[in-house]
Design an enzyme around this catalytic site. Structure first.
Site, short mmCIF file in Angstrom:
data_model
loop_
_atom_site.label_atom_id
_atom_site.label_comp_id
_atom_site.label_asym_id
_atom_site.label_seq_id
_atom_site.Cartn_x
_atom_site.Cartn_y
_atom_site.Cartn_z
N SER A 198 0.85 -1.19 0.00
CA SER A 198 0.00 0.00 0.00
C SER A 198 0.89 1.24 0.00
O SER A 198 2.10 1.15 0.08
CB SER A 198 -0.85 0.06 1.27
OG SER A 198 -1.41 -1.19 1.59
N HIS A 230 -0.74 15.70 3.19
CA HIS A 230 -0.35 17.06 2.84
C HIS A 230 -1.07 17.98 3.79
O HIS A 230 -2.28 17.86 3.96
CB HIS A 230 -0.78 17.42 1.41
CG HIS A 230 -0.29 16.43 0.43
ND1 HIS A 230 0.98 16.45 -0.07
CD2 HIS A 230 -0.90 15.36 -0.11
CE1 HIS A 230 1.14 15.43 -0.88
NE2 HIS A 230 0.02 14.75 -0.92
N CYS A 245 -5.23 -2.67 -0.81
CA CYS A 245 -6.23 -3.70 -1.11
C CYS A 245 -6.90 -4.18 0.17
O CYS A 245 -7.78 -5.04 0.13
CB CYS A 245 -5.57 -4.86 -1.86
SG CYS A 245 -4.95 -4.36 -3.49
#
Lengths: 118, 118
Positions: free
Chosen positions: B59, B64, B79
């Site tokens: 992953s 931000h 997933c």
């Protein structure tokens, strides 16, 4: 309001399993929109797949590839339309993708109602 | 099918302008879901704002921050549901966010119809 462009690229060429080819394509796309890289990182998964991430001036973007499916997931987060669309279009061309599916997510970076006192 | 969780965190605490605090929160959240970091990078914008990116096992996620709005944009692509939701929830807590807005984007990583011959 910032724009997050999500692009799914299908039918890409075999270069999407080559970290250096991906880095080179990213640099070309960033240069194409007139932006500059301020930070980047790249990771090659075993046995297959590459993740590339770059912070560019006021934006960022990431690429994750699944070469076994000819698929690349591209995310571009920016306040400038020409950056998001320019990079996605350029990568489609450089990855020789047969198909591109894009989604735009508007991200409200805040109206100040919950802001800190700095 | 991969899941891309987009989380907008509002009313965050002042630690979202501190790169080390963000890195520490990210490590805690990753550990919380039982994942491991394989690559990470961090960038501090001038005069304000931080970007953090990590590749974790199968992953990735990015943060931000716009400290002037108390806002953090979090993206988790995985997933595994427990990874996406676990990390988002943990970051909300660690950033002391007053509000979280999440969106789930299902990303079809390919059905093989456009795959390469490897």
């Amino acid at each position: 309001m910032a724009k997050h462009l999500i692009a799914d690229l299908y039918g890409c060429g075999q270069m999407i399993d080559d970290p250096e080819a991906i880095r080179e394509a990213a640099h070309t796309a960033i240069q194409y929109v007139g932006a500059e890289i301020v930070e980047e990182c790249i990771h090659e998964f075993e046995p297959i797949g590459v993740t590339y991430f770059a912070v560019i001036t006021t934006s960022h973007f990431s690429v994750h590839t699944w070469p076994e499916y000819g698929y690349a997931a591209v995310d571009i987060f920016s306040c400038t339309d020409t950056v998001t669309e320019g990079i996605a279009g350029k990568l489609k061309e450089l990855f020789e993708a047969k198909e591109i599916k894009t989604q735009i997510i508007e991200r409200n970076i805040g109206d100040g109602s919950l802001k800190n006192e700095l």
